[in-house]
Design a protein around this motif. Sequence first.
Motif, PDB file in Angstrom:
ATOM      1  N   VAL A 120       1.516  -1.740  -3.455  1.00  0.00           N
ATOM      2  CA  VAL A 120       1.624  -0.524  -2.656  1.00  0.00           C
ATOM      3  C   VAL A 120       2.554   0.458  -3.365  1.00  0.00           C
ATOM      4  O   VAL A 120       3.612   0.070  -3.857  1.00  0.00           O
ATOM      5  N   GLU A 121       2.134   1.707  -3.430  1.00  0.00           N
ATOM      6  CA  GLU A 121       2.962   2.758  -4.018  1.00  0.00           C
ATOM      7  C   GLU A 121       3.500   3.667  -2.911  1.00  0.00           C
ATOM      8  O   GLU A 121       2.796   3.945  -1.934  1.00  0.00           O
TER       9      GLU A 121
ATOM     10  N   LYS B 197       0.119   4.842  -1.033  1.00  0.00           N
ATOM     11  CA  LYS B 197      -1.160   4.635  -1.710  1.00  0.00           C
ATOM     12  C   LYS B 197      -1.291   3.151  -2.037  1.00  0.00           C
ATOM     13  O   LYS B 197      -0.306   2.492  -2.386  1.00  0.00           O
ATOM     14  N   GLY B 198      -2.497   2.605  -1.925  1.00  0.00           N
ATOM     15  CA  GLY B 198      -2.703   1.203  -2.271  1.00  0.00           C
ATOM     16  C   GLY B 198      -3.958   0.642  -1.648  1.00  0.00           C
ATOM     17  O   GLY B 198      -4.673   1.333  -0.907  1.00  0.00           O
ATOM     18  N   PRO B 199      -4.255  -0.642  -1.914  1.00  0.00           N
ATOM     19  CA  PRO B 199      -5.477  -1.267  -1.393  1.00  0.00           C
ATOM     20  C   PRO B 199      -5.438  -1.507   0.112  1.00  0.00           C
ATOM     21  O   PRO B 199      -6.444  -1.903   0.695  1.00  0.00           O
ATOM     22  N   ASN B 200      -4.266  -1.287   0.729  1.00  0.00           N
ATOM     23  CA  ASN B 200      -4.106  -1.502   2.165  1.00  0.00           C
ATOM     24  C   ASN B 200      -4.442  -0.271   3.001  1.00  0.00           C
ATOM     25  O   ASN B 200      -4.449  -0.343   4.229  1.00  0.00           O
ATOM     26  N   ILE B 201      -4.731   0.860   2.356  1.00  0.00           N
ATOM     27  CA  ILE B 201      -4.960   2.102   3.100  1.00  0.00           C
ATOM     28  C   ILE B 201      -6.341   2.099   3.765  1.00  0.00           C
ATOM     29  O   ILE B 201      -7.342   1.751   3.142  1.00  0.00           O
ATOM     30  N   MET B 202      -6.382   2.488   5.031  1.00  0.00           N
ATOM     31  CA  MET B 202      -7.618   2.500   5.826  1.00  0.00           C
ATOM     32  C   MET B 202      -8.743   3.278   5.140  1.00  0.00           C
ATOM     33  O   MET B 202      -8.513   4.100   4.255  1.00  0.00           O
ATOM     34  N   GLN B 203      -9.954   3.066   5.654  1.00  0.00           N
ATOM     35  CA  GLN B 203     -11.115   3.821   5.175  1.00  0.00           C
ATOM     36  C   GLN B 203     -11.178   5.207   5.822  1.00  0.00           C
ATOM     37  O   GLN B 203     -11.823   6.110   5.304  1.00  0.00           O
TER      38      GLN B 203
ATOM     39  N   GLY C   9      15.492   2.561  -6.122  1.00  0.00           N
ATOM     40  CA  GLY C   9      14.146   2.487  -6.686  1.00  0.00           C
ATOM     41  C   GLY C   9      13.066   2.099  -5.703  1.00  0.00           C
ATOM     42  O   GLY C   9      12.042   2.783  -5.592  1.00  0.00           O
ATOM     43  N   ASN C  10      13.283   1.007  -4.949  1.00  0.00           N
ATOM     44  CA  ASN C  10      12.176   0.561  -4.077  1.00  0.00           C
ATOM     45  C   ASN C  10      12.627   0.084  -2.691  1.00  0.00           C
ATOM     46  O   ASN C  10      11.875  -0.586  -1.995  1.00  0.00           O
TER      47      ASN C  10
ATOM     48  N   VAL D   5       1.633  -3.272   6.553  1.00  0.00           N
ATOM     49  CA  VAL D   5       2.962  -3.310   5.915  1.00  0.00           C
ATOM     50  C   VAL D   5       3.043  -2.456   4.644  1.00  0.00           C
ATOM     51  O   VAL D   5       2.233  -2.598   3.732  1.00  0.00           O
ATOM     52  N   VAL D   6       4.047  -1.587   4.624  1.00  0.00           N
ATOM     53  CA  VAL D   6       4.371  -0.779   3.448  1.00  0.00           C
ATOM     54  C   VAL D   6       5.601  -1.348   2.755  1.00  0.00           C
ATOM     55  O   VAL D   6       5.656  -1.466   1.534  1.00  0.00           O
ATOM     56  N   SER D   7       6.593  -1.720   3.553  1.00  0.00           N
ATOM     57  CA  SER D   7       7.808  -2.330   3.012  1.00  0.00           C
ATOM     58  C   SER D   7       8.259  -3.446   3.948  1.00  0.00           C
ATOM     59  O   SER D   7       7.954  -3.417   5.143  1.00  0.00           O
ATOM     60  N   ALA D   8       8.975  -4.417   3.392  1.00  0.00           N
ATOM     61  CA  ALA D   8       9.439  -5.538   4.207  1.00  0.00           C
ATOM     62  C   ALA D   8      10.648  -6.182   3.554  1.00  0.00           C
ATOM     63  O   ALA D   8      10.784  -6.186   2.330  1.00  0.00           O
TER      64      ALA D   8
END
Length: 585
Positions: A391-392, A404-410, A440-441, A368-371
């Motif tokens: 998430v940015e 960009k964020g902690p959710n992005i795959m390796q 804005g978001n 999820v990026v946006s919801a």
Amino acid sequence: MQISRLFDLINYQISTYDKDVSLARKIDGTWKTYSSRDLKKIADNLSLAFLKTGIQKNDKVAIISNNRPEWNFIDLALQQIGAISVPMYPTISSEDYNYIFHHAEVKKIFVGDEDIFHKAKEGSSDMEAQIISFDKIEGCDYWEDFMALGEDGDLSVLEAIKDTVKNGDMFTIIYTSGTTGRPKGVMLTHSNVISNLFAVEDRMIVPRGESKALSFLPLCHIYERTGSFCFIYMGISIYYAESMESIGENLKEIQPQIFNTVPRLLEKVYDKIVSKGYELTGVKKSLFFWALNLGLKYEPNKNQGFWYNFQLKLANKIIFSKWREALGGNVMQINSGASALQPRLARVFWSAGIPVCEGYGLTETSPVVSASISNLKEIRIGMVGKIVKEVEVKIASDGEIMVKGPNIMQGYYKQPELTAEVLEPDGWFHTGDIGELHEGNYLKITDRKKEMFKTSGGKYIAPQPMENKFKESSIIEQVLVVGENKNYPAALIIPSILGLQDWCRHKDIPYTTNAEMLQKPEILDKFQKEIDNLNKYFGKWEQVKRFKILPQQWTVETGELTPTMKLKRKVIHQKFAKEIESLYS
């Protein structure tokens, strides 16, 4: 209690909710349920069985099955020993299985039923990998017999191994179905999905510890899988639908507060509702379409005045209440993702008190990026909700959505060059989608970057918004806009047979066979009028000049759709090359 690995959710659910029903599946007409404590016991025994049979940290194990509790048991058991799950769609070919088995170097394969067993057996015929089935199948090891191997194991050994599993460890490789080429293995860690779990949980409004969810989207897709982890965290009981065909019946039976879906299924629900409306007569039919037209004008966060509000309240009481009953009567939130939802469907469902919350994401973003949240003030029709926390998002100069964020795959497993194409050194991920940020978001998706094409006149065509608009027609089920390097756009159309039958009934045209009806001049004229009417929403260079009606529906099984029901454009172009060429001859 801190949750740093996904399997920590088991103990968290026990300590927080201690559910009598954590997971459930219907077998021979009866719901078999598993409590939070059952979940822990089974996962522990399976972990010990894996250890006893030589599975170690970072070993790969495939899971190929339709949704059922056993899927979760294997997934969680593997996580506890640091092994890596490789979930796969039951619908793909044995050739695809063979590629993934070898690429991931799987050591065991868990299958759901006999059909999958035979495909997996064929796909693994040139390698050594034990196949274990969730159903009892002759000539195949049974999962309960495998689990029994761990029942006398040492839990203290398991606890010591669990302590070695870290937040940043990879826990799964998900091979994306893709619309072109070989699937890529997306590497996700515990921290990737946990960060996304908390971001998604922030968008949930259903009561914790007492709500129910119906699950039918494939667990091998990260959309439903992250959703399931979130449900476990929130103490929401998960009931697995018997099949895609039984969803309606299961909704009435379970009466869930929440479920995840894709737009294609909501389109089918809507078409079925409208079809039933056409079957009505007299005052009932007039009232139905009066209510439907009110719904099509609905704006969630706009007051349209006393008279509209009064009429809508009345429509909800006498018409829309029946729609809500068909979904079980308790739905507070429907999460829609994987592709774009037609704005008119969002309007109608919201007007009927059925909150459809759009979201956006990719396998590579966990997802999820946006919801959207089930809140009238926050809903924006035509947008996919707000960017989730941590998430940015930025929009590149060419319109591409960057995340960009902690959710992005390796990265993609064993494919560093492909990883480098989409993942910048500073962590920004190229989604391949074109979009805009509003207020804005709030995120709006306008198209897939790779799906856009140029006509021979040099004009860009964004096919997805056009296809969504054409699908608003009651007689168009599916559509593909073509025209790359041609002098005008054209379309392949799959008709809505239900919609066509309704129209024929309304016009007193006897309906014979599908094949015969699709050749009738009055039917072809109807399609032309629909296309002409919908073309008005687009620029002259975008308008569809010619179209071809195809009699057979595009499906996952016949290969034109991905398992999340997106068009496989390359496959359709290849399969119907002659039909496309005829549109330009």
